[in-house]
Design an enzyme around this catalytic site. Structure first.
Site, short mmCIF file in Angstrom:
data_model
loop_
_atom_site.label_atom_id
_atom_site.label_comp_id
_atom_site.label_asym_id
_atom_site.label_seq_id
_atom_site.Cartn_x
_atom_site.Cartn_y
_atom_site.Cartn_z
N GLY A 172 -9.62 -9.48 -4.89
CA GLY A 172 -8.59 -10.51 -4.94
C GLY A 172 -7.30 -10.04 -5.59
O GLY A 172 -6.86 -8.89 -5.42
N SER A 173 -6.71 -10.91 -6.40
CA SER A 173 -5.37 -10.67 -6.94
C SER A 173 -5.30 -9.53 -7.94
O SER A 173 -4.19 -9.11 -8.32
CB SER A 173 -4.83 -11.95 -7.59
OG SER A 173 -4.68 -12.97 -6.64
#
Length: 612
Positions: free
Chosen positions: A331-332
Site C-alpha cells: 500500500g501507501s
C-alpha cells in the site's frame, strides 16, 4: 535200541550241561568260578565276521568327524576370531552415549532466551516388570496415560520401552516410591525458554531429541547441538553397569549463540502488538524493530504466539512467523520510495505543486482515487496526506525500469539475506511485463507484495542517509557499511516529509512519541481474496524511524484484519509504533531530541484520512 536208551550226539557237536543250582556256599563259589571261566569270544554273535568295507566306512566317518572338529576349531580360533569376539561382546559390552548439552541462546545483554536443563525420562524393561494391578493403575495415573496403553507397553516382552520422556523431578519421585521392579529413569536434556510466548517465533524450539525445528534453534543447529561423547561399559543382565572398558570420550557441549535481540524490547513489543490485536479485534499482528546503524534485529514479535516449552495444543496460525513469512501488498508505504526517486532525478522538489483535483485520475480505462479532492498539493503534502493521484502523476513520468530498479535496490522481490528459516521473497514482476495501469498502482503499493520485515529494511535507506543496511540476527559491535540507493540530501529531505506525517494534518499524529521526533508512513489496504479484494477486510501498518534528527531505529507494525470499527494504519498501527519507539530508545539510552510535553494527547489530534 531201548526206549530209555541215550542217543549219541552227532559228530562234531558239543554238549553243554546246564549247571545245577548251588545247594550251599561252596557250591555257589564253584558256580561263579565256572561262569568266569566262560569265554565271550565263543558267542555266536561275536564269532560272525564283520564285512571289511563296513569297518572301513565306520573308521572313515570317525576320522572325518575329527577333521571337521579340527577345522571348526581352526576357523573359530584363527580365521573367524573377530566375528566371535564381537558376538561375545554384544552379550556383555555396551557403549553408552554421553549426551552433549545444547548451547544456550542469549540476548544482546547476555540474558537467557533458551537453555538446556537435565530432567528424568522414565523407561522400563517390560519382561522384567513385576507390578501388582494396583501398582499398574497408580503408575498409569501418574503418567497421565490410559491403563490399556500402559499394559500394551509392559506386556510386549521386549527389552526396552519408553514410558514417558522429560518429566518433572517430582513425578519421578512419586513413581520411584511405587517400587516397581523393572521401571527405571535416565537423565535427558530439555529446553527451557524463559521469555515464553514473547520470543517464541524468534527463538523457535526443539523436538524431544533436542534437534532444532524452528527459529534460531533450527538456523544455528550445527553450532548449538555440540558433539556427543561415549563410554564403553560391561553390563549385567539387568542392565546395570558393573565395569568400565577402554577410554571414555567426553561430550563437547554446543556453542552459545548471542543474538542482536534485546529481550526487554522484544517483550515490550510483544505486549503492545498483543494488546492492539485484542483492542481492535484483529486476526493477528507483527512488530519488527531494527537498529538503523548496525542493521541488528532488536525485536521480532508476532501475535498469536505459543509457549515453545509446551507445544501440545498448537495450530498452524500460532506457529507462523508472520513478520517474515506473510506477504501482502504494501500500500501507501511504497510512496516515499517513488517520491524519493523523483527528487533524486530532479523531476520535482519538495515544494513542487501537483494538481490532484478532482481527486481521481483515469489510466487506460481504470480510475484511481484519493480519499479527498485536495486540489493542489506540494510534493511534501502528497506524502503527508498520502495522495494516490499525486504519487501516480510522479510515477508516470518515470520509465518502468526506473521504478523496478528502485524497488529491487531496497530489497523488494528478493529473499532477505538473513540466517533465519522462513524468510520469503515476496513478488515483484519483471518491469517489461508492466502495463501502464500496473505501473500506476505499484507506485502506491498494489500489484506487488512484501513482508513486514522487507518493509522495515527498506526504510533503513531513509534512516542511514540513503544507503540500505544489511540485516543480522547476531550481535554486532560496530556500524556497518550499507548499499547506496539515494543521495544523502534526498534521504534528509524525505525524513522531513515523513516527520510531517506524524504532525497535525498528517495521516498519523498518533505515531508521535514523548520526547522523540518520529517520522514514517501509514499503509492501509484491502485484503486480496482470490482474484478480487475483500470489501471489509483490511491490513493496517505503519513503518517509521526515530529520532528524525539522528535516526537510531526503524520500527514496522502490521495489524491484520482489524474489525472493531477502525482499520486505518494511522489509528490502528501508529499507536503501537509510538509506544515501541519510546520504550526502545529509552532502553538504548538515546537522549530525547524534543521537549517533553506529556500534556499532549495525540488521540485528540485529528488524522487526515489516508487514500488506499
Amino acid at each position: 535200541m531201548g526206549l530209555f536208551s541215550k542217543k549219541a550226539p552227532a559228530t562234531g557237536a558239543r554238549m553243554t550241561k546246564r549247571p545245577k543250582p548251588p545247594k550251599d556256599g561252596g557250591d555257589r563259589r564253584r558256580a561263579a568260578a565256572s561262569v568266569r571261566s566262560l569265554s565271550y569270544a565263543q558267542s555266536p554273535l561275536l564269532a560272525a565276521k564283520t564285512p571289511p568295507g563296513r569297518s572301513k566306512f565306520i573308521v572313515a566317518l570317525v576320522g572325518l568327524g575329527f577333521c571337521l572338529l579340527i577345522g571348526r576349531a581352526v576357523y573359530i580360533q584363527a580365521i573367524g576370531t573377530e566375528f566371535y569376539l564381537s558376538e561375545g561382546e554384544k552379550r556383555y559390552a555396551h557403549t553408552l552415549e554421553l549426551r552433549a548439552s545444547r548451547g544456550r541462546i542469549l540476548d544482546r545483554n547476555g540474558l537467557l532466551l533458551a537453555t538446556s536443563v537435565s530432567v528424568p525420562s522414565i523407561w522400563a524393561i517390560p519382561r522384567d516388570v513385576k507390578a501388582t494391578p494396583e501398582q499398574r493403575r497408580e503408575l498409569a495415573r501418574l503418567l497421565d496415560m490410559p491403563s490399556a496403553e500402559l499394559d500394551k507397553k509392559l506386556d510386549d516382552g521386549s527389552r526396552f520401552a519408553w514410558l514417558k520422556r522429560q518429566v518433572d523431578d517430582e513425578l519421578w519421585k512419586k513413581i520411584r516410591a511405587l517400587k516397581i521392579e523393572g521401571v527405571y529413569e535416565v537423565n535427558e536434556y530439555r529446553r527451557k525458554y524463559p521469555e515464553g510466548e514473547a520470543a517464541a517465533h524468534l527463538v523457535g524450539f526443539t523436538n524431544l531429541e533436542d534437534v532444532g525445528q524452528e527459529g534460531i534453534e533450527l538456523a544455528f543447529e550445527n553450532e548449538l547441538k555440540g558433539r556427543n561423547g561415549s563410554r564403553e561399559v560391561v553390563k549385567d543382565r539387568l542392565g546395570r553397569v558393573v565395569e568400565d572398558m577402554g577410554q571414555q570420550v567426553d561430550a563437547a557441549n554446543g556453542q552459545d549463540i548471542q543474538l542482536s535481540v534485546d529481550s526487554k524490547v522484544q517483550f515490550f513489543a510483544y505486549q503492545r502488538i498483543r494488546d492492539a490485536v485484542a483492542e481492535h479485534k484483529a486476526k493477528a499482528g507483527s512488530v519488527v524493530v531494527l537498529d538503523a546503524k548496525t542493521g541488528e534485529v532488536l525485536a521480532l514479535a508476532n501475535y498469536p504466539s505459543f509457549d515453545p516449552g509446551d507445544r501440545r495444543k498448537l495450530t498452524g496460525a500460532q506457529l507462523r512467523n508472520r513478520a517474515l513469512t506473510d506477504t501482502f501488498e504494501p500500500g501507501s508505504t511504497m510512496k516515499p520510495l517513488v517520491v524519493s526517486w523523483a527528487l533524486q532525478t530532479k523531476r520535482v522538489t519538495p515544494d513542487t505543486p501537483i494538481n490532484v483535483a478532482p481527486g481521481r485520475i483515469t489510466i487506460t480505462g481504470s480510475t484511481i482515487s484519493d480519499s479527498h479532492a485536495y486540489g493542489v498539493l506540494t510534493v511534501s503534502e502528497v506524502i503527508q496526506k498520502s495522495s494516490n493521484v499525486g504519487t501516480v502523476k510522479m510515477a508516470m513520468q518515470m520509465d518502468r525500469k526506473e521504478m523496478w530498479d528502485v524497488f529491487t535496490a531496497v530489497g523488494l522481490g528478493q529473499k532477505p539475506q538473513l540466517r533465519f528459516p522462513g524468510a520469503v521473497t515476496g513478488r515483484l514482476r519483471p518491469w517489461k511485463t508492466w502495463r501502464p495501469i500496473e505501473q500506476a498502482t505499484m507506485s502506491y503499493g498494489y500489484g506487488l507484495s512484501a513482508s513486514l520485515f522487507q518493509l522495515a529494511r527498506a526504510y533503513t535507506v531513509f534512516a542511514r542517509d540513503g544507503d540500505l543496511a544489511p540485516v543480522t540476527m547476531l550481535k554486532q559491535e560496530h556500524a556497518v557499511q550499507g548499499t547506496p540507493v539515494f543521495k544523502p540530501e534526498v534521504a534528509h529531505t524525505m525524513r522531513e516529509m515523513l516527520h510531517s506525517v506524524s504532525l497535525k494534518g498528517g495521516t498519523a499524529p498518533q505515531a508521535q512519541a514523548v520526547g522523540y521526533s518520529v517520522g514514517g508512513k501509514t499503509g492501509t489496504a484491502h485484503k486480496q481474496e482470490g482474484r478480487s479484494y475483500a470489501g471489509n477486510k483490511y491490513r493496517a501498518w505503519f513503518v517509521g524511524i526515530a529520532p528524525i534528527s539522528d535516526p537510531r531505529i526503524v520500527v514496522a507494525v502490521m495489524v491484520d484484519e482489524p474489525s472493531n470499527g477502525q482499520y486505518f494504519g494511522g489509528t490502528v498501527a501508529a499507536p503501537v509504533f509510538s509506544q515501541v519507539v519510546q520504550n526502545t530508545l529509552r532502553m538504548m539510552g538515546v537522549p530525547p531530541d524534543i521537549e517533553v510535553q506529556p500534556q499532549i494527547v495525540t488521540r485528540d489530534i485529528p488524522a487526515a484520512q489516508e487514500s488506499f
